[in-house]
Write an enzyme that holds these catalytic residues in place. Structure first.
Site, PDB file in Angstrom:
ATOM      1  CB  SER A  72      -0.934   0.013   1.213  1.00  0.00           C
ATOM      2  OG  SER A  72      -1.915   1.008   1.023  1.00  0.00           O
TER       3      SER A  72
HETATM    4  C1  LIG Z   1      -1.280   2.262  -4.385  1.00  0.00           C
HETATM    5  S1  LIG Z   1      -2.438   1.970  -3.108  1.00  0.00           S
HETATM    6  C2  LIG Z   1      -3.727   3.118  -3.476  1.00  0.00           C
HETATM    7  C3  LIG Z   1      -3.271   4.540  -3.486  1.00  0.00           C
HETATM    8  C4  LIG Z   1      -4.362   5.562  -3.324  1.00  0.00           C
HETATM    9  N1  LIG Z   1      -5.373   5.520  -4.353  1.00  0.00           N
HETATM   10  C5  LIG Z   1      -3.839   6.972  -3.195  1.00  0.00           C
HETATM   11  O1  LIG Z   1      -4.679   7.873  -3.138  1.00  0.00           O
HETATM   12  O2  LIG Z   1      -2.633   7.227  -3.137  1.00  0.00           O
HETATM   13  C6  LIG Z   1      -3.185   0.439  -3.608  1.00  0.00           C
HETATM   14  C7  LIG Z   1      -4.203  -0.093  -2.628  1.00  0.00           C
HETATM   15  O3  LIG Z   1      -4.951  -1.116  -3.283  1.00  0.00           O
HETATM   16  C8  LIG Z   1      -5.444  -1.965  -2.279  1.00  0.00           C
HETATM   17  N2  LIG Z   1      -5.936  -3.228  -2.879  1.00  0.00           N
HETATM   18  C9  LIG Z   1      -5.203  -4.290  -3.295  1.00  0.00           C
HETATM   19  N3  LIG Z   1      -6.013  -5.257  -3.763  1.00  0.00           N
HETATM   20  C10 LIG Z   1      -7.293  -4.805  -3.642  1.00  0.00           C
HETATM   21  C11 LIG Z   1      -8.566  -5.350  -3.959  1.00  0.00           C
HETATM   22  N4  LIG Z   1      -8.685  -6.565  -4.490  1.00  0.00           N
HETATM   23  N5  LIG Z   1      -9.672  -4.596  -3.702  1.00  0.00           N
HETATM   24  C12 LIG Z   1      -9.540  -3.355  -3.154  1.00  0.00           C
HETATM   25  N6  LIG Z   1      -8.363  -2.801  -2.829  1.00  0.00           N
HETATM   26  C13 LIG Z   1      -7.247  -3.497  -3.079  1.00  0.00           C
HETATM   27  C14 LIG Z   1      -4.260  -2.133  -1.332  1.00  0.00           C
HETATM   28  O4  LIG Z   1      -4.672  -2.522  -0.047  1.00  0.00           O
HETATM   29  C15 LIG Z   1      -3.639  -0.735  -1.384  1.00  0.00           C
HETATM   30  O5  LIG Z   1      -3.998   0.031  -0.260  1.00  0.00           O
END
Ligand SMILES: C[S@@+](CC[C@H](N)C(=O)[O-])C[C@H]1O[C@@H](n2cnc3c(N)ncnc32)[C@H](O)[C@@H]1O
Length: 419
Positions: A72
């Site tokens: 994340s």
């Molecule tokens: C790069 S971060 C998101 C960054 C965010 N949008 C921002 O404002 O900076 C990616 C996120 O996707 C989530 N994630 C991974 N697999 C997922 C899934 N199947 N459904 C929902 N969220 C998911 C992770 O927990 C992580 O927190």
């Protein structure tokens, strides 16, 4: 003013100035309303405990790890700006739109809230309750309580029966589950960082029949999808700091490729002359579709490049190919560019018994791409039960929840770059 004495607003404006310059350098336009949102949202409030100077660097801020892997983060500003730009271009602005963001953190959701305004809405979903709790707290602290935060696996519908004008995925996907297509309005848009052939692009996809078809794409990278849509990437080490990345369920005999780079190298050139802004990410997908059998992605540490053992075009992911002949395995990859008078040529390198033939073949495919007008790929995503005869005539990828086809349309009336 030095960075030490700059306040958060100055740091934010300096970051946006850099983003605008970065867009110009890439031949992109930073839309004025996206620029205004970036100048408004205080990124440091989404990275509590991180010094403001770091919060305004143009990089992702990792917020959670599993072992060595980042799972994340607060996404990198340039990626967010480009992906929101893709969405805003496709929808001709975001005001009044209803948006689902997959992968929370709060920062991107706040930018989207600025852009949709009071008549639109933003829902953000994350699979990890720690992330959603954190995002809710940060959104409240920054004054964006209108954003709805949901904890759920985005593989499945989020608010059953609800459809969105924009679904923007901020986590690396390997597949497109049916729920994403089903939750889009008829003229809605899905922006998703999707891995095909081991290479990730942020694709803008629009509904077309019972599937989706792309209209823009950008090079990008993201933390991996978790939950039911997760898909593992495997790596095979071929030398100290040099790996092959295996995707799409490829299999490689690790013992047969170990040390392959120590075999004599053969090099070939496409004999083309291309201008600096040529989008080589498109060439890499072209090569993947032409070298399907044995296609892999080579990545290398800087130390390995500096030592001269390998000379990839891009050390974070270069198209490569393993071919098996009577004498054993040959590795071929796209090599570093050769510049002459501000124009460049494309090269290939190979190690192994068939190196002369395989470098010539890769150079020929690169020349063919230039001859065809350096076309960009189009991605078609169709339901998993689509019969072969209904697939567009391209390179087909069978994922778990969809079938995909990558096609290239040669450009007419282009000036050939062949010397
Ligand atoms: C790069 S971060 C998101 C960054 C965010 N949008 C921002 O404002 O900076 C990616 C996120 O996707 C989530 N994630 C991974 N697999 C997922 C899934 N199947 N459904 C929902 N969220 C998911 C992770 O927990 C992580 O927190």
């Amino acid at each position: 003013m030095s960075v030490d004495t700059m306040g958060s607003e100055d740091l934010r404006n300096a970051m946006v100035d850099r983003l605008a310059a970065d867009h110009t350098a890439k031949g992109l336009v930073l839309r004025p309303e996206v620029e205004a949102a970036l100048r408004t949202v205080p990124r440091e409030l989404y990275a509590p405990g991180v010094p403001a100077e770091e919060a305004y660097e143009n990089t992702a801020i990792v917020t959670k790890r599993r072992g060595d892997e980042s799972i994340s983060s607060v996404s990198a500003p340039f990626l967010i700006a480009e992906m929101i730009g893709q969405a805003a271009d496709a929808l001709d602005g975001l005001e009044g739109r209803h948006v689902l963001e997959i992968g929370s953190g709060g920062y991107n959701a706040s930018l989207l809230a600025e852009l949709v305004g009071a008549s639109g809405s933003v829902t953000t979903v994350d699979i990890d309750p720690e992330v959603t709790d954190r995002a809710s707290a940060c959104l409240a602290a920054a004054g964006y309580e209108s954003v709805k935060v949901v904890c759920s696996d985005a593989e499945y519908p989020i608010e059953p029966g609800r459809r969105y004008d924009l679904i923007i995925v901020t986590v690396g996907a390997w597949d497109v589950p049916p729920a994403w297509r089903d939750q889009l309005t008829d003229d809605g848009v899905l922006v998703v960082p999707l891995r095909t052939f081991g290479m990730t692009r942020s694709w803008t996809l629009r509904p077309s029949g019972n599937g989706l078809v792309s209209e823009s794409h950008r090079l990008c990278g993201f933390v991996p999808m978790q939950g039911d849509g997760a898909h593992e990437i495997r790596y095979v080490d071929i030398a100290e700091g040099v790996h092959l990345r295996l995707d799409e369920d490829e299999k490689v005999d690790a013992a047969a490729v170990e040390g392959i780079l120590s075999r004599p190298v053969v090099e070939a050139w496409a004999g083309v002359s291309l201008p600096p802004r040529t989008v080589l990410a498109d060439l890499d997908l072209w090569l993947a579709t032409r070298l399907r059998e044995g296609f892999v992605v080579l990545s290398a540490q800087q130390e390995a490049v500096d030592s001269g053992i390998v000379a990839p075009a891009w050390r974070f992911g270069t198209p490569a190919n393993l071919s098996e002949g009577d004498g054993g395995i040959t590795l071929t990859y796209r090599s570093a560019l050769r510049w002459t008078d501000r124009m460049f040529d494309l090269g290939a390198r190979a190690h192994g018994p068939d190196a002369e033939a395989t470098v010539a073949r890769m150079a020929g495919h690169m020349r063919a791409w230039v001859d065809a007008g350096s076309p960009a790929p189009t991605l078609h995503v169709l339901p998993a039960d689509t019969p072969d005869g209904d697939l567009p005539d391209g390179a087909v990828l069978d994922k778990r929840r969809s079938r995909m086809s990558v096609t290239f349309t040669p450009q007419e009336n282009h000036e050939k770059g062949v010397q």
